[in-house]
Design a protein around this motif. Structure first.
Motif, PDB file in Angstrom:
ATOM      1  N   MET A   1       9.249  -1.309  -1.494  1.00 26.56           N
ATOM      2  CA  MET A   1      10.351  -0.537  -0.993  1.00 26.56           C
ATOM      3  C   MET A   1       9.848   0.280   0.197  1.00 26.56           C
ATOM      4  O   MET A   1       8.833   0.946   0.112  1.00 26.56           O
ATOM      5  CB  MET A   1      10.837   0.377  -2.129  1.00 26.56           C
ATOM      6  N   GLN A   2      10.565   0.198   1.303  1.00 24.29           N
ATOM      7  CA  GLN A   2      10.202   0.974   2.481  1.00 24.29           C
ATOM      8  C   GLN A   2      11.067   2.220   2.544  1.00 24.29           C
ATOM      9  O   GLN A   2      12.285   2.160   2.384  1.00 24.29           O
ATOM     10  CB  GLN A   2      10.372   0.154   3.745  1.00 24.29           C
ATOM     11  N   ALA A  12       6.907   4.671   4.807  1.00 26.47           N
ATOM     12  CA  ALA A  12       5.982   4.597   3.679  1.00 26.47           C
ATOM     13  C   ALA A  12       6.398   3.429   2.801  1.00 26.47           C
ATOM     14  O   ALA A  12       7.598   3.163   2.626  1.00 26.47           O
ATOM     15  CB  ALA A  12       6.012   5.890   2.877  1.00 26.47           C
ATOM     16  N   ASN A  13       5.433   2.704   2.279  1.00 29.20           N
ATOM     17  CA  ASN A  13       5.696   1.621   1.336  1.00 29.20           C
ATOM     18  C   ASN A  13       5.407   2.123  -0.071  1.00 29.20           C
ATOM     19  O   ASN A  13       4.323   2.607  -0.354  1.00 29.20           O
ATOM     20  CB  ASN A  13       4.810   0.412   1.637  1.00 29.20           C
ATOM     21  N   LEU A  24       9.909  10.893  -5.246  1.00 29.18           N
ATOM     22  CA  LEU A  24       9.295  12.100  -4.689  1.00 29.18           C
ATOM     23  C   LEU A  24       7.895  12.313  -5.246  1.00 29.18           C
ATOM     24  O   LEU A  24       6.979  12.684  -4.519  1.00 29.18           O
ATOM     25  CB  LEU A  24      10.175  13.321  -4.964  1.00 29.18           C
ATOM     26  N   LYS A  25       7.716  12.063  -6.538  1.00 32.26           N
ATOM     27  CA  LYS A  25       6.387  12.205  -7.141  1.00 32.26           C
ATOM     28  C   LYS A  25       5.391  11.249  -6.501  1.00 32.26           C
ATOM     29  O   LYS A  25       4.254  11.610  -6.230  1.00 32.26           O
ATOM     30  CB  LYS A  25       6.457  11.956  -8.642  1.00 32.26           C
ATOM     31  N   LYS A  26       5.817  10.005  -6.240  1.00 29.34           N
ATOM     32  CA  LYS A  26       4.933   9.027  -5.614  1.00 29.34           C
ATOM     33  C   LYS A  26       4.560   9.441  -4.185  1.00 29.34           C
ATOM     34  O   LYS A  26       3.494   9.102  -3.696  1.00 29.34           O
ATOM     35  CB  LYS A  26       5.566   7.639  -5.629  1.00 29.34           C
ATOM     36  N   LEU A  27       5.447  10.185  -3.541  1.00 28.92           N
ATOM     37  CA  LEU A  27       5.182  10.683  -2.192  1.00 28.92           C
ATOM     38  C   LEU A  27       4.492  12.049  -2.222  1.00 28.92           C
ATOM     39  O   LEU A  27       4.273  12.655  -1.170  1.00 28.92           O
ATOM     40  CB  LEU A  27       6.493  10.791  -1.400  1.00 28.92           C
ATOM     41  N   GLU A  28       4.167  12.522  -3.432  1.00 32.66           N
ATOM     42  CA  GLU A  28       3.514  13.817  -3.638  1.00 32.66           C
ATOM     43  C   GLU A  28       4.343  14.974  -3.088  1.00 32.66           C
ATOM     44  O   GLU A  28       3.839  15.896  -2.450  1.00 32.66           O
ATOM     45  CB  GLU A  28       2.092  13.817  -3.065  1.00 32.66           C
ATOM     46  N   ILE A  55      16.487   3.906   1.847  1.00 29.70           N
ATOM     47  CA  ILE A  55      16.211   5.282   1.425  1.00 29.70           C
ATOM     48  C   ILE A  55      15.559   6.067   2.559  1.00 29.70           C
ATOM     49  O   ILE A  55      14.654   5.585   3.230  1.00 29.70           O
ATOM     50  CB  ILE A  55      15.277   5.302   0.201  1.00 29.70           C
ATOM     51  N   THR A  56      16.042   7.301   2.718  1.00 30.94           N
ATOM     52  CA  THR A  56      15.426   8.260   3.629  1.00 30.94           C
ATOM     53  C   THR A  56      15.032   9.483   2.809  1.00 30.94           C
ATOM     54  O   THR A  56      15.815   9.949   1.981  1.00 30.94           O
ATOM     55  CB  THR A  56      16.398   8.677   4.740  1.00 30.94           C
ATOM     56  N   VAL A  57      13.824   9.970   3.029  1.00 31.48           N
ATOM     57  CA  VAL A  57      13.372  11.223   2.423  1.00 31.48           C
ATOM     58  C   VAL A  57      13.240  12.225   3.562  1.00 31.48           C
ATOM     59  O   VAL A  57      12.469  12.012   4.492  1.00 31.48           O
ATOM     60  CB  VAL A  57      12.042  11.050   1.673  1.00 31.48           C
TER      61      VAL A  57
END
Length: 64
Positions: A1-2, A12-13, A24-28, A55-57
């Motif tokens: 997932m990008q 980010a992959n 969010l946890k995976k992206l810290e 998805i956009t964070v």
């Protein structure tokens, strides 16, 4: 997932994330540090996401 991370406009992959909170946890990141957006819709932490979702964070900051 990008995943597009703003405001840096970086990609980010992520292998797999079942919910917005898990992503969010995976992206810290904590839920109070960023919002998760799918197709222009804000997602609460419990919302499910699929690998094919766009998805956009977006990182946020409180200037309290």
């Amino acid at each position: 997932m990008q995943i597009l991370i703003e405001p840096e406009n970086q990609w980010a992959n992520i292998d797999r994330a079942s919910t917005a909170l898990n992503l969010l946890k995976k992206l810290e990141l904590r839920p109070n540090q960023a919002i998760v957006i799918r197709n222009r819709e804000l997602l609460t932490p419990d919302r499910k996401i699929d690998p094919e979702d766009s998805i956009t964070v977006r990182k946020i900051a409180s200037r309290g």
